[in-house]
Design an enzyme around this catalytic site. Structure first.
Site, PDB file in Angstrom:
ATOM      1  N   GLU A 245      25.718 -14.935  18.270  1.00 48.84           N
ATOM      2  CA  GLU A 245      27.094 -14.894  18.783  1.00 48.84           C
ATOM      3  C   GLU A 245      27.635 -16.325  18.886  1.00 48.84           C
ATOM      4  O   GLU A 245      26.910 -17.229  19.305  1.00 48.84           O
ATOM      5  CB  GLU A 245      27.066 -14.245  20.173  1.00 48.84           C
TER       6      GLU A 245
ATOM      7  N   ARG B  70      36.907 -11.574  29.729  1.00 48.97           N
ATOM      8  CA  ARG B  70      36.161 -12.172  28.605  1.00 48.97           C
ATOM      9  C   ARG B  70      34.663 -12.300  28.919  1.00 48.97           C
ATOM     10  O   ARG B  70      33.884 -12.715  28.074  1.00 48.97           O
ATOM     11  CB  ARG B  70      36.719 -13.557  28.257  1.00 48.97           C
TER      12      ARG B  70
ATOM     13  N   HIS C  60      34.823  -8.503  23.207  1.00 50.30           N
ATOM     14  CA  HIS C  60      34.916  -7.897  24.536  1.00 50.30           C
ATOM     15  C   HIS C  60      35.226  -6.406  24.498  1.00 50.30           C
ATOM     16  O   HIS C  60      35.290  -5.763  25.539  1.00 50.30           O
ATOM     17  CB  HIS C  60      36.005  -8.619  25.354  1.00 50.30           C
TER      18      HIS C  60
ATOM     19  N   TYR D 203      41.341 -24.025  22.154  1.00 48.72           N
ATOM     20  CA  TYR D 203      40.504 -23.910  20.957  1.00 48.72           C
ATOM     21  C   TYR D 203      40.440 -25.187  20.114  1.00 48.72           C
ATOM     22  O   TYR D 203      39.719 -25.231  19.115  1.00 48.72           O
ATOM     23  CB  TYR D 203      41.013 -22.749  20.092  1.00 48.72           C
TER      24      TYR D 203
ATOM     25  N   HIS E 117      31.272 -18.709  19.936  1.00 49.47           N
ATOM     26  CA  HIS E 117      32.658 -18.853  20.413  1.00 49.47           C
ATOM     27  C   HIS E 117      32.995 -20.323  20.529  1.00 49.47           C
ATOM     28  O   HIS E 117      32.123 -21.137  20.889  1.00 49.47           O
ATOM     29  CB  HIS E 117      32.842 -18.209  21.791  1.00 49.47           C
TER      30      HIS E 117
ATOM     31  N   ARG F 240      46.725 -22.477  17.261  1.00 48.34           N
ATOM     32  CA  ARG F 240      46.597 -21.466  18.311  1.00 48.34           C
ATOM     33  C   ARG F 240      46.039 -22.104  19.587  1.00 48.34           C
ATOM     34  O   ARG F 240      44.893 -22.584  19.587  1.00 48.34           O
ATOM     35  CB  ARG F 240      45.628 -20.386  17.831  1.00 48.34           C
TER      36      ARG F 240
ATOM     37  N   ALA G 168      38.501 -11.529  20.054  1.00 47.97           N
ATOM     38  CA  ALA G 168      38.676 -10.591  21.164  1.00 47.97           C
ATOM     39  C   ALA G 168      37.872  -9.300  20.977  1.00 47.97           C
ATOM     40  O   ALA G 168      37.598  -8.591  21.958  1.00 47.97           O
ATOM     41  CB  ALA G 168      40.158 -10.277  21.341  1.00 47.97           C
TER      42      ALA G 168
ATOM     43  N   ASN H  52      31.761 -14.964  15.254  1.00 48.50           N
ATOM     44  CA  ASN H  52      32.748 -15.165  16.300  1.00 48.50           C
ATOM     45  C   ASN H  52      33.714 -13.999  16.153  1.00 48.50           C
ATOM     46  O   ASN H  52      34.609 -14.032  15.301  1.00 48.50           O
ATOM     47  CB  ASN H  52      33.473 -16.508  16.149  1.00 48.50           C
TER      48      ASN H  52
ATOM     49  N   PRO I 133      39.587 -11.677  14.675  1.00 48.79           N
ATOM     50  CA  PRO I 133      41.032 -11.757  14.792  1.00 48.79           C
ATOM     51  C   PRO I 133      41.556 -13.047  15.408  1.00 48.79           C
ATOM     52  O   PRO I 133      40.975 -13.570  16.361  1.00 48.79           O
ATOM     53  CB  PRO I 133      41.390 -10.558  15.679  1.00 48.79           C
ATOM     54  N   ASN I 134      42.633 -13.512  14.837  1.00 51.20           N
ATOM     55  CA  ASN I 134      43.403 -14.676  15.301  1.00 51.20           C
ATOM     56  C   ASN I 134      42.744 -16.016  15.015  1.00 51.20           C
ATOM     57  O   ASN I 134      43.349 -17.066  15.244  1.00 51.20           O
ATOM     58  CB  ASN I 134      43.740 -14.562  16.804  1.00 51.20           C
TER      59      ASN I 134
ATOM     60  N   ARG J  41      36.084 -18.373  31.563  1.00 53.69           N
ATOM     61  CA  ARG J  41      37.497 -17.977  31.403  1.00 53.69           C
ATOM     62  C   ARG J  41      37.783 -16.693  32.193  1.00 53.69           C
ATOM     63  O   ARG J  41      37.063 -16.387  33.135  1.00 53.69           O
ATOM     64  CB  ARG J  41      37.808 -17.831  29.908  1.00 53.69           C
TER      65      ARG J  41
HETATM   66  C1  DQA Z   1      36.896 -16.685  21.189  1.00 51.26           C
HETATM   67  C2  DQA Z   1      36.964 -16.224  22.652  1.00 51.26           C
HETATM   68  C3  DQA Z   1      37.597 -14.849  22.750  1.00 51.26           C
HETATM   69  O1  DQA Z   1      37.685 -14.450  24.110  1.00 51.26           O
HETATM   70  C4  DQA Z   1      39.006 -14.870  22.189  1.00 51.26           C
HETATM   71  O2  DQA Z   1      39.564 -13.574  22.220  1.00 51.26           O
HETATM   72  C5  DQA Z   1      39.055 -15.438  20.819  1.00 51.26           C
HETATM   73  C6  DQA Z   1      38.268 -16.639  20.526  1.00 51.26           C
HETATM   74  C7  DQA Z   1      36.374 -18.144  21.070  1.00 51.26           C
HETATM   75  O3  DQA Z   1      35.992 -18.513  19.974  1.00 51.26           O
HETATM   76  O4  DQA Z   1      36.384 -18.878  22.049  1.00 51.26           O
HETATM   77  O5  DQA Z   1      39.800 -14.991  19.970  1.00 51.26           O
HETATM   78  O6  DQA Z   1      36.005 -15.852  20.490  1.00 51.26           O
END
Ligand code: DQA
Length: 146
Positions: free
Chosen positions: A98, A111, A80, A23, A100, A18, A77, A74, A10-11, A107
């Site tokens: 994994e 997280r 978590h 990021y 990120h 963003r 959120a 990735n 997501p996102n 952070r």
């Molecule tokens: C993320 C870190 C996560 O905590 C966050 O919710 C994201 C992006 C990262 O790529 O740093 O959406 O996965």
């Protein structure tokens, strides 16, 4: 030829605009192009997908069985919160890494917990967009060691 599935949660479709201070300014499209370039250099296949929906990510993990040699995820959120994605990774028995952009351990405390980290063989974080080709290298190293 090795096949790697790269899942973005997501996102992450909003990358580029963003929270660029967290990021970076690289878009998801740019990241996908970086991954394609890396795949060509390593003579492997890489498929990138993004969804904002937990169930869609789970369906893709299930369908990866027998089709992909490794999964780089990735989970945004969902990292978590999602025991369901963690269980999907465990169920398909595909080596999973994994990933990120940010360093989740540097952070907010919420997280610091990663359900993906409990079942992934390793994690790459804190390298921004450059972490994606790094993750492909790490995955290939893992698959070649098998
Ligand atoms: C993320 C870190 C996560 O905590 C966050 O919710 C994201 C992006 C990262 O790529 O740093 O959406 O996965």
């Amino acid at each position: 030829m090795k096949r790697i599935l790269i899942l973005n949660g997501p996102n992450l479709n909003l990358l580029g605009t963003r929270q660029p201070e967290v990021y970076g300014t690289t878009t998801l499209k740019d990241i996908e192009a970086m991954c394609a370039k890396k795949a060509a250099a390593l003579e492997i296949e890489v498929e990138c997908r993004q969804s904002n929906h937990e169930g869609v990510l789970i369906d893709w993990i299930h369908a990866a069985r027998g089709t992909f040699d490794g999964i780089i995820i990735n989970a945004g959120a969902y990292t978590h919160t999602s025991i369901a994605i963690m269980d999907a990774v465990t169920s398909v028995e595909i080596p999973t890494l994994e990933l990120h952009l940010s360093d989740i351990h540097a952070r907010e405390e919420f997280r610091h917990t990663s359900y993906i980290g409990k079942v992934a063989f390793d994690a790459i974080m804190g390298h921004g967009a450059a972490g994606y080709p790094m993750a492909i290298n790490r995955m290939i190293k893992e698959l070649e060691a098998k």
